[in-house]
Design a protein around this motif. Structure first.
Motif, PDB file in Angstrom:
ATOM      1  N   VAL A 135      40.936  45.243  38.095  1.00 55.19           N
ATOM      2  CA  VAL A 135      40.168  46.008  39.081  1.00 55.19           C
ATOM      3  C   VAL A 135      38.668  45.747  38.960  1.00 55.19           C
ATOM      4  CG1 VAL A 135      39.512  48.357  39.789  1.00 55.19           C
ATOM      5  CG2 VAL A 135      41.910  47.807  39.339  1.00 55.19           C
ATOM      6  N   PHE A 136      38.155  45.765  37.737  1.00 59.61           N
ATOM      7  CA  PHE A 136      36.708  45.739  37.552  1.00 59.61           C
ATOM      8  C   PHE A 136      36.132  44.357  37.261  1.00 59.61           C
ATOM      9  CE2 PHE A 136      37.957  50.120  36.322  1.00 59.61           C
ATOM     10  CZ  PHE A 136      37.358  50.766  37.397  1.00 59.61           C
ATOM     11  N   GLN A 137      36.953  43.448  36.740  1.00 61.25           N
ATOM     12  CA  GLN A 137      36.433  42.130  36.393  1.00 61.25           C
ATOM     13  C   GLN A 137      37.125  41.001  37.147  1.00 61.25           C
ATOM     14  OE1 GLN A 137      37.139  42.329  32.184  1.00 61.25           O
ATOM     15  NE2 GLN A 137      35.146  43.260  31.784  1.00 61.25           N
ATOM     16  N   GLN A 138      38.121  41.335  37.937  1.00 55.02           N
ATOM     17  CA  GLN A 138      38.908  40.348  38.680  1.00 55.02           C
ATOM     18  C   GLN A 138      39.494  39.282  37.750  1.00 55.02           C
ATOM     19  OE1 GLN A 138      35.688  41.345  40.065  1.00 55.02           O
ATOM     20  NE2 GLN A 138      37.032  42.926  40.928  1.00 55.02           N
ATOM     21  N   LYS A 139      39.893  39.711  36.551  1.00 59.97           N
ATOM     22  CA  LYS A 139      40.544  38.831  35.573  1.00 59.97           C
ATOM     23  C   LYS A 139      41.999  39.259  35.454  1.00 59.97           C
ATOM     24  CE  LYS A 139      36.432  37.882  32.853  1.00 59.97           C
ATOM     25  NZ  LYS A 139      35.797  37.982  31.532  1.00 59.97           N
ATOM     26  N   TRP A 143      48.266  51.451  26.376  1.00 62.93           N
ATOM     27  CA  TRP A 143      46.853  51.067  26.242  1.00 62.93           C
ATOM     28  C   TRP A 143      46.617  49.649  26.757  1.00 62.93           C
ATOM     29  CZ3 TRP A 143      42.176  52.489  26.322  1.00 62.93           C
ATOM     30  CH2 TRP A 143      41.149  51.740  25.774  1.00 62.93           C
ATOM     31  N   GLN A 144      47.485  48.718  26.404  1.00 63.89           N
ATOM     32  CA  GLN A 144      47.312  47.332  26.841  1.00 63.89           C
ATOM     33  C   GLN A 144      47.532  47.184  28.343  1.00 63.89           C
ATOM     34  OE1 GLN A 144      45.939  44.941  25.148  1.00 63.89           O
ATOM     35  NE2 GLN A 144      45.817  46.207  23.325  1.00 63.89           N
ATOM     36  N   ILE A 145      48.493  47.915  28.883  1.00 61.29           N
ATOM     37  CA  ILE A 145      48.701  47.880  30.337  1.00 61.29           C
ATOM     38  C   ILE A 145      47.485  48.466  31.047  1.00 61.29           C
ATOM     39  CG2 ILE A 145      50.072  48.853  32.237  1.00 61.29           C
ATOM     40  CD1 ILE A 145      52.546  48.504  30.372  1.00 61.29           C
ATOM     41  N   TRP A 146      46.945  49.543  30.509  1.00 65.94           N
ATOM     42  CA  TRP A 146      45.747  50.153  31.100  1.00 65.94           C
ATOM     43  C   TRP A 146      44.565  49.174  31.060  1.00 65.94           C
ATOM     44  CZ3 TRP A 146      44.638  53.870  34.280  1.00 65.94           C
ATOM     45  CH2 TRP A 146      43.324  54.333  34.378  1.00 65.94           C
ATOM     46  N   LYS A 147      44.397  48.489  29.934  1.00 70.53           N
ATOM     47  CA  LYS A 147      43.306  47.514  29.818  1.00 70.53           C
ATOM     48  C   LYS A 147      43.494  46.371  30.810  1.00 70.53           C
ATOM     49  CE  LYS A 147      42.072  46.244  25.715  1.00 70.53           C
ATOM     50  NZ  LYS A 147      42.052  45.898  24.267  1.00 70.53           N
ATOM     51  N   GLU A 148      44.743  45.937  31.010  1.00 65.13           N
ATOM     52  CA  GLU A 148      45.016  44.886  31.992  1.00 65.13           C
ATOM     53  C   GLU A 148      44.665  45.366  33.401  1.00 65.13           C
ATOM     54  OE1 GLU A 148      46.135  41.383  33.908  1.00 65.13           O
ATOM     55  OE2 GLU A 148      45.606  41.777  31.822  1.00 65.13           O
ATOM     56  N   ARG A 149      45.029  46.579  33.708  1.00 61.67           N
ATOM     57  CA  ARG A 149      44.704  47.150  35.018  1.00 61.67           C
ATOM     58  C   ARG A 149      43.198  47.166  35.231  1.00 61.67           C
ATOM     59  NH1 ARG A 149      41.408  51.337  36.859  1.00 61.67           N
ATOM     60  NH2 ARG A 149      42.232  52.203  38.752  1.00 61.67           N
ATOM     61  N   ASN A 150      42.449  47.620  34.227  1.00 58.46           N
ATOM     62  CA  ASN A 150      40.996  47.684  34.349  1.00 58.46           C
ATOM     63  C   ASN A 150      40.382  46.300  34.476  1.00 58.46           C
ATOM     64  OD1 ASN A 150      41.006  50.434  34.316  1.00 58.46           O
ATOM     65  ND2 ASN A 150      40.413  50.628  32.172  1.00 58.46           N
TER      66      ASN A 150
END
Length: 102
Positions: A71-75, A61-68
């Motif tokens: 990709v979506f927030q450039q953070k 879940w945390q890796i997925w949130k990092e990926r998002n």
């Protein structure tokens, strides 16, 4: 992303070192996440497998949130920061009774 990604592998390596658990770090020797998870789970003592399952869900879940976030927030977070977030979250899950031994 969860098995073949170098960033994910580094997160898992940090978690293995921190936990002192003997599970394989996901890498290219596994075809997919499920192959890795089954192999790693088999190494866990039977009484800890439920906690291991919960732990792997949290990490994914945390890796997925990092990926998002990338990709979506450039953070971008570092491996160390994602590791810290996982440990903090794990402590909260432990306090809530979701995991016992990790």
């Amino acid at each position: 992303m969860f098995v073949h990604c170098r960033f994910s592998q580094q997160v898992w390596l940090r978690l293995r070192q921190w936990s002192k658990a003997n599970f394989p770090v996901p890498d290219c020797s596994f075809n997919c996440t499920e192959d890795w998870r089954l192999a790693a789970r088999e190494l866990a003592p039977k009484h800890l497998r439920s906690d291991f399952d919960t732990f792997t869900i949290l990490v994914h879940w945390q890796i997925w949130k990092e990926r998002n976030s990338r990709v979506f927030q450039q953070k971008f977070h570092t491996v160390d920061r994602v590791f810290e977030i996982i440990v903090e979250e794990l402590q909260s899950w432990r306090a809530a009774g979701c995991v016992a031994s990790l």
